[in-house]
Design a protein around this motif. Sequence first.
Motif, mmCIF file in Angstrom:
data_model
loop_
_atom_site.group_PDB
_atom_site.id
_atom_site.type_symbol
_atom_site.label_atom_id
_atom_site.label_comp_id
_atom_site.label_asym_id
_atom_site.label_seq_id
_atom_site.Cartn_x
_atom_site.Cartn_y
_atom_site.Cartn_z
ATOM 1 N N ILE A 12 -8.657 -8.124 3.302
ATOM 2 C CA ILE A 12 -8.854 -8.672 4.915
ATOM 3 C C ILE A 12 -7.525 -9.300 5.518
ATOM 4 N N GLY A 13 -6.848 -10.241 4.698
ATOM 5 C CA GLY A 13 -5.829 -10.943 5.030
ATOM 6 C C GLY A 13 -4.811 -10.253 5.436
ATOM 7 N N GLY A 14 -4.535 -8.639 4.844
ATOM 8 C CA GLY A 14 -3.357 -7.960 5.203
ATOM 9 C C GLY A 14 -3.710 -7.204 6.474
ATOM 10 N N LEU A 15 -4.861 -7.279 6.955
ATOM 11 C CA LEU A 15 -5.343 -6.618 8.410
ATOM 12 C C LEU A 15 -4.756 -7.591 9.213
ATOM 13 N N ALA A 16 -4.582 -8.925 9.194
ATOM 14 C CA ALA A 16 -4.140 -9.517 10.313
ATOM 15 C C ALA A 16 -2.650 -9.748 10.708
ATOM 16 N N THR A 17 -2.023 -9.096 10.011
ATOM 17 C CA THR A 17 -0.548 -9.122 10.382
ATOM 18 C C THR A 17 0.071 -7.876 9.971
ATOM 19 N N LEU A 18 1.280 -7.468 10.517
ATOM 20 C CA LEU A 18 1.934 -6.165 10.032
ATOM 21 C C LEU A 18 2.551 -6.318 8.842
ATOM 22 N N THR A 19 2.884 -7.361 8.447
ATOM 23 C CA THR A 19 3.462 -7.389 6.937
ATOM 24 C C THR A 19 2.426 -7.397 5.927
ATOM 25 N N GLY A 20 1.365 -7.712 6.268
ATOM 26 C CA GLY A 20 0.218 -7.820 5.216
ATOM 27 C C GLY A 20 -0.092 -6.260 4.495
ATOM 28 N N THR A 21 0.226 -5.478 4.953
ATOM 29 C CA THR A 21 -0.309 -3.875 4.339
ATOM 30 C C THR A 21 0.592 -2.926 4.982
ATOM 31 N N GLY A 22 0.755 -1.955 4.228
ATOM 32 C CA GLY A 22 1.411 -0.782 4.649
ATOM 33 C C GLY A 22 0.889 0.091 5.649
ATOM 34 N N ALA A 23 -0.473 0.101 5.662
ATOM 35 C CA ALA A 23 -1.100 0.827 6.835
ATOM 36 C C ALA A 23 -0.597 0.291 7.899
ATOM 37 N N ASN A 24 -0.533 -0.759 8.490
ATOM 38 C CA ASN A 24 -0.228 -1.490 9.731
ATOM 39 C C ASN A 24 1.253 -1.110 9.856
ATOM 40 N N ILE A 25 2.116 -1.206 9.001
ATOM 41 C CA ILE A 25 3.443 -0.657 9.160
ATOM 42 C C ILE A 25 3.677 0.704 9.454
ATOM 43 N N ILE A 26 2.671 1.791 8.700
ATOM 44 C CA ILE A 26 2.694 2.881 8.997
ATOM 45 C C ILE A 26 2.240 3.383 10.408
ATOM 46 N N LEU A 27 1.387 2.441 10.871
ATOM 47 C CA LEU A 27 0.767 2.650 12.358
ATOM 48 C C LEU A 27 1.998 2.441 13.192
ATOM 49 N N VAL A 28 2.697 1.076 13.120
ATOM 50 C CA VAL A 28 3.928 0.947 13.877
ATOM 51 C C VAL A 28 4.751 2.038 14.084
ATOM 52 N N GLY A 29 5.325 2.574 12.825
ATOM 53 C CA GLY A 29 6.320 3.477 12.920
ATOM 54 C C GLY A 29 5.772 4.853 13.344
#
Length: 540
Positions: free
Chosen positions: A230-247
């Motif tokens: 859940i904490g990883g959901l809060a920021t871009l660096t918290g999980t790879g999924a958020n980074i993939i979304l940005v890319g």
Amino acid sequence: MDPRCSGHWESSSDDVTRPLLPLHDDITDDGARRSCSPLRSLLANKYLSIAAGPLAAALICALVDLGAGHAAARNMLGVLAWVFIWWITDAVPLAVASMAPLFLFPAFGVSDSDAVAKAYMDDVISLVLGSFILALAIEHYNIHRRLALNITSLFCGDPVKPPLLLLGICGTTFFISMWIHNTPSTIMMMPVATGILQRLPAGEASSADAREVRRFSKAVVLGVVYASAIGGLATLTGTGANIILVGMWSTYFPEQDPITFSSWMSFGLPMALVLFAALWATLCLMYCSKNTGRALSAYLDRTHLRRELSLLGPMAFAEKMVLAVFGGLIVLWMTRSLTDDIPGWSVLFHGNVGDGTVTIMMATLLFIIPSGKNDGEKLMDWGKCRKLQWNIILLLGAGFAIADGFKKSGLTDILSEGLGFLRGAPALVIAAVACIFSGLITEFTSDDATTTLVLPLLAELGKTIGVHPLLLMVPGAVGAQLSYLLPTGSPGNVVGFSTGYITIKDMVITGMPLKIVGVAALTVLLPTLGSAVFGMDQKV
């Protein structure tokens, strides 16, 4: 339960030297052994899984007809099947499977070698690489352990208050996971959690106090696993999924405003806080009773936690410097781009810098600032970076390459037609369907692999049905992170499951309410808060 007598999928740390399968020493028929050995060798060395990838690609290229002019899309589908089979079956190491697009794309005519190679190193990858180096520095100097013990002793209570202690453990994990990838966060915090649990009696005692202790132990392990996710959901660096979304957002819609660290946090943090509150309430209701505090008081108190903290000694100069670098990076992340009226410091560089730029810059300082221990020793050296998670970095690069391949081959146009029934549906329905679709897949494969698979489809679907693509892409990325039901859902789940404190049943009955709350929260927050943060009312 003795794991040797169990027919269920349960973990145990007992007798780790015992073979998982019987050795069959009683077999004396040499001929039978020789006849079985080739098949056994094939299975043991994963040759069948290795062959399954190229075989699936060959069958798709030979048998699938996507219509005239879609040869590249057909080939892309074959390459996708090859790579995903290797990912899912672990036929080869994850990093090796992630490098496969580097030779498959040019060989199958999907993309040229220069184009696919560029996907493996961009600003987003730089952000992840620098974050991993900072995480290694934090781990090397035991900063995460000091933080965990401080916060946990603060929340322990005297006498022990189990809900408050759970809040401290889960809150610490949540905070660490906001800034460090959720898998390393789980790995960092699980020894802290199990170290606390080792103070409690083990065994199969049937007394009421023993049952309370076992239930609380489950709550602690589940809390660390889920709070990290859940904490990883809060920021871009918290999980790879958020980074993939940005890319992928930048790849598919380069003319649109990028998703920045601060913009994602404006949406992701409220979403994560809702889920965290649901996690804490679920753990307290399901695993704590009025007798839990009395049962724990005999074994766990604030004195133990303070003793552990005193063994770490006072904070050294090196730890202070690492925290200063990390704090400075957070400030730079948050202030690079603020609002239209207050553009942030990036305007000084005419928009040529990104989050990855400052992350690498601050990580570089770790190799320059002296540690204050030995003469000439710096805070970090490359020897301390041997544990860099190159498999995750290459996986992200493969995801970006696949996203680019989807776009160039035209495969996204073809696949998105299958979800055309969402045309004209309300935003609440679209967000929920996309989140559930991604949330089902993620229980059987990793968060990052799920995000890589579904986001290209959802990006093109958004254009096909005439809605803002982020209305589909954000639920796809968030849904991929709601892998709460099975150990296979994420490496963090495996870490928790391997402790032996929890079973699959525990994960299902605890994770299902969280999954439902996650889908509901996203369905409400994305069309409201998300629309304001990401500008989804604008035409793409």
